[in-house]
Design an enzyme around this catalytic site. Structure first.
Site, PDB file in Angstrom:
ATOM      1  N   GLU A  45       2.556  -0.783   4.655  1.00 46.22           N
ATOM      2  CA  GLU A  45       2.203   0.584   4.276  1.00 46.22           C
ATOM      3  C   GLU A  45       3.497   1.351   3.995  1.00 46.22           C
ATOM      4  O   GLU A  45       4.350   1.495   4.872  1.00 46.22           O
ATOM      5  CB  GLU A  45       1.417   1.270   5.392  1.00 46.22           C
ATOM      6  N   HIS A  94      -2.700  -3.006  -3.352  1.00 45.36           N
ATOM      7  CA  HIS A  94      -4.075  -2.846  -2.889  1.00 45.36           C
ATOM      8  C   HIS A  94      -5.024  -2.687  -4.075  1.00 45.36           C
ATOM      9  O   HIS A  94      -6.166  -3.148  -4.050  1.00 45.36           O
ATOM     10  CB  HIS A  94      -4.165  -1.641  -1.953  1.00 45.36           C
ATOM     11  N   HIS A 124       0.841  -1.190   0.000  1.00 47.20           N
ATOM     12  CA  HIS A 124       0.000   0.000   0.000  1.00 47.20           C
ATOM     13  C   HIS A 124       0.881   1.246   0.000  1.00 47.20           C
ATOM     14  O   HIS A 124       2.050   1.187   0.356  1.00 47.20           O
ATOM     15  CB  HIS A 124      -0.842   0.090   1.284  1.00 47.20           C
TER      16      HIS A 124
END
Length: 226
Positions: free
Chosen positions: A88, A129, A22
């Site tokens: 992330e 994602h 992500h």
């Protein structure tokens, strides 16, 4: 690696076999705050946060479920939080901002470590994602260097020269892993495929080049993803 525990996690009931990448859309400090906030109505988290300078923050242990994928589908399965690890990567918008070399170098090292611990994460199961939620998400974005990761043994990258897939492109995309055209259109799924594998031309049209890239990836998947 800096340990910065989040309370936003749950027991894991399934083996890990998917790695989801992500971008944060927020600066580092704000990202860490959101991913560790256990009071917000819709709590979120990730196993790791990767700063622009290459620093890795571990928020959730790999043997616990982090809440990063949301409504998702890949290779015939839904709700991928239960079987995935989420990273992330700090970037405000991966369509507009490049990822620093030091950050990607650290990402390659982190991904290799994770895959070494979870060997069921085959190349087809290293995803963005936007792959697993093509209607909702666009991260990690057009400027994410998927080819560099594939060169490091992480995920797949298509080779030129394959004969284009003929016939039903939706069926071919589903064979690779993308969701059926139920809550998302084939055009949106083709666009998600192009965002990852042909970021210079994202129009949702299954043209011969797109079909040829898909054909090569399906061929690679037969030997590298089972």
């Amino acid at each position: 690696m800096i340990e910065l525990p989040s309370l936003n996690h749950a027991a894991r009931q399934s083996a890990v076999d998917v790695l989801v990448l992500h971008y944060t859309e927020l600066p580092l400090d704000e990202s860490l705050k959101v991913l560790r906030d256990d009071k917000r109505p819709n709590r979120v988290s990730a196993h790791y946060v990767l700063a622009e300078d290459g620093t890795v923050y571990r928020l959730v242990p790999e043997d616990r479920v982090a809440w990063h994928a949301g409504r998702s589908h890949w290779r015939g399965r839904e709700a991928l939080n239960g079987s995935s690890i989420g990273i992330e990567i700090v970037n405000l918008h991966g369509d507009r901002h490049d990822y620093p070399d030091v950050q990607i170098g650290a990402l390659v090292e982190l991904c290799c470590d994770i895959i070494g611990r979870h060997q069921a994460i085959v190349p087809c199961n290293v995803v963005g994602h936007s792959d697993i939620a093509p209607k909702r998400k666009i991260d990690p974005g057009l400027r994410f260097p998927w080819a560099r990761l594939a060169a490091g043994g992480i995920g797949l990258w298509p080779r030129a020269g394959a004969k284009p897939v003929e016939g039903d492109v939706q069926a071919a995309l589903q064979r690779f892993g993308y969701p059926p055209a139920v809550d998302v259109t084939t055009t949106e799924i083709v666009a998600a495929f192009q965002r990852r594998f042909r970021p210079t031309g994202v129009d949702g049209i299954a043209d011969p080049e797109t079909r040829a890239l898909l054909a090569d990836l399906l061929s690679q998947g037969e030997t590298r993803c089972e």
